[in-house]
Design an enzyme around this catalytic site. Structure first.
Site, PDB file in Angstrom:
ATOM      1  N   TYR A   1       0.834  -1.198   0.000  1.00  0.00           N
ATOM      2  CA  TYR A   1       0.000   0.000   0.000  1.00  0.00           C
ATOM      3  C   TYR A   1       0.870   1.250   0.000  1.00  0.00           C
ATOM      4  O   TYR A   1       0.639   2.185  -0.784  1.00  0.00           O
ATOM      5  CB  TYR A   1      -0.919  -0.025   1.217  1.00  0.00           C
ATOM      6  CG  TYR A   1      -1.990   1.032   1.194  1.00  0.00           C
ATOM      7  CD1 TYR A   1      -3.078   0.913   0.336  1.00  0.00           C
ATOM      8  CD2 TYR A   1      -1.921   2.142   2.029  1.00  0.00           C
ATOM      9  CE1 TYR A   1      -4.074   1.881   0.316  1.00  0.00           C
ATOM     10  CE2 TYR A   1      -2.901   3.108   2.017  1.00  0.00           C
ATOM     11  CZ  TYR A   1      -3.983   2.981   1.153  1.00  0.00           C
ATOM     12  OH  TYR A   1      -4.958   3.946   1.131  1.00  0.00           O
TER      13      TYR A   1
ATOM     14  N   LYS B   1       0.977   3.907  -3.080  1.00  0.00           N
ATOM     15  CA  LYS B   1       0.515   5.275  -2.872  1.00  0.00           C
ATOM     16  C   LYS B   1       1.648   6.286  -3.057  1.00  0.00           C
ATOM     17  O   LYS B   1       1.422   7.400  -3.534  1.00  0.00           O
ATOM     18  CB  LYS B   1      -0.128   5.414  -1.492  1.00  0.00           C
ATOM     19  CG  LYS B   1      -1.449   4.671  -1.366  1.00  0.00           C
ATOM     20  CD  LYS B   1      -2.474   5.147  -2.386  1.00  0.00           C
ATOM     21  CE  LYS B   1      -3.839   4.518  -2.183  1.00  0.00           C
ATOM     22  NZ  LYS B   1      -4.847   5.028  -3.149  1.00  0.00           N
TER      23      LYS B   1
END
Length: 303
Positions: A161, A165
């Site tokens: 993640y 991101k």
């Protein structure tokens, strides 16, 4: 939020056409509602057709259409962009929101799921931009890429993640430099924990409980998704370069060079000790994450 009619009459988004990916649930659905409340017509894109239909039905009559599509499918997204043009007209706002997450030690995360997170969050964001960039160039529109506080600071147990991101943040900066001179605005949204399907499972997984326990207030708090969506749509109205779902994230952004070292120090002092290997990975979180476990391929439909 004020009344729908007053908001729509005052907003620069009134009568505009917007596209939201990952619109079946959570933040995407909330952003779609906030856009529609300001008078925009919204195309809802995502994997879960029944949920997309439910969100569309909750919006003012005639203000929304929906289409089932996987953001990692180049051909499917190109077809979706053409379909939006035929159904609504040329969009001038695109919100690249589709995203998934898994929590767990890097060594215990399934390699295929790790790859899928990067494909959906990073590659899917780029495919979304590629599919709709001709429309945004035509309308001198605005593209909002949803990033995360995970782009500002490393979060142990969220390796895919954080990587994805951080990647979409860098991609959006590059895209802005390339298309800004041609009249297209590009913004990046930074969010902390919001009450979505992913975060609602926090208490059910040891990995997520561990992450939240290691975060100071206010980063450990869950925030209602409606006000977060309103802040994002206000940023869209202003064509903001940076949009913060929670106001305190501005301060985090200001000290971001210090954060990797502070997180590493906390880990050495016991915030992430040697028992990490005992924590099970969660798999993709939430119903939306489970829908994204397998690529949708050419599966597209809508109305």
């Amino acid at each position: 939020m004020t009344g729908t009619s007053a908001m729509a009459g005052a907003s620069v988004l009134h009568g505009r056409i917007a596209v939201v990916t990952g619109a079946a649930r959570g933040l995407g659905a909330a952003v779609a509602r906030a856009l529609a409340a300001r008078g925009a017509r919204v195309a809802l894109l995502g994997l879960e057709e029944e949920e997309l239909a439910r969100v569309a039905a909750s919006l003012p009559a005639g203000s929304a259409v929906y289409r089932q599509v996987d953001v990692t499918d180049d051909g499917g997204m190109a077809a979706a962009a053409e379909w939006v043009g035929h159904r609504l007209g040329t969009p001038s706002v695109v919100v690249a929101n589709a995203g998934v997450a898994e929590a767990g030690p890097f060594q215990r995360c399934d390699p295929q799921l790790w790859r899928r997170i990067v494909e959906v969050n990073l590659i899917g964001g780029a495919i979304t931009a590629r599919a709709f960039l001709p429309a945004l160039l035509d309308t001198r529109g605005y593209h909002l890429q949803i990033a995360s506080s995970a782009a500002l600071a490393p979060a142990p147990l969220l390796s895919a993640y954080c990587a994805s991101k951080s990647g979409v943040e860098a991609f959006a900066h590059v895209l802005r430099a390339e298309v800004g001179p041609r009249g297209v605005g590009v913004g990046i949204a930074y969010l902390s924990w919001a009450e979505t399907g992913m975060t609602e499972e926090a208490d059910a997984h040891g990995a997520l409980r561990r992450i939240k326990a290691g975060m100071p207030w206010p980063a450990s708090r869950l925030y209602p998704v409606g006000p977060v969506a309103d802040r994002l749509v206000s940023g869209i109205e202003r064509r903001s370069t940076h949009v913060y779902g929670q106001a305190w994230l501005r301060a985090v952004a200001a000290v971001r060079p210090l954060l990797p070292g502070l997180v590493a120090l906390q880990s050495r002092l016991g915030g992430a000790d040697g028992r990490l290997e005992d924590i099970e990975a969660t798999g993709l979180l939430g119903a939306g994450g489970r829908a994204a476990t397998r690529p949708a391929g050419s599966r597209t439909s809508g109305q």
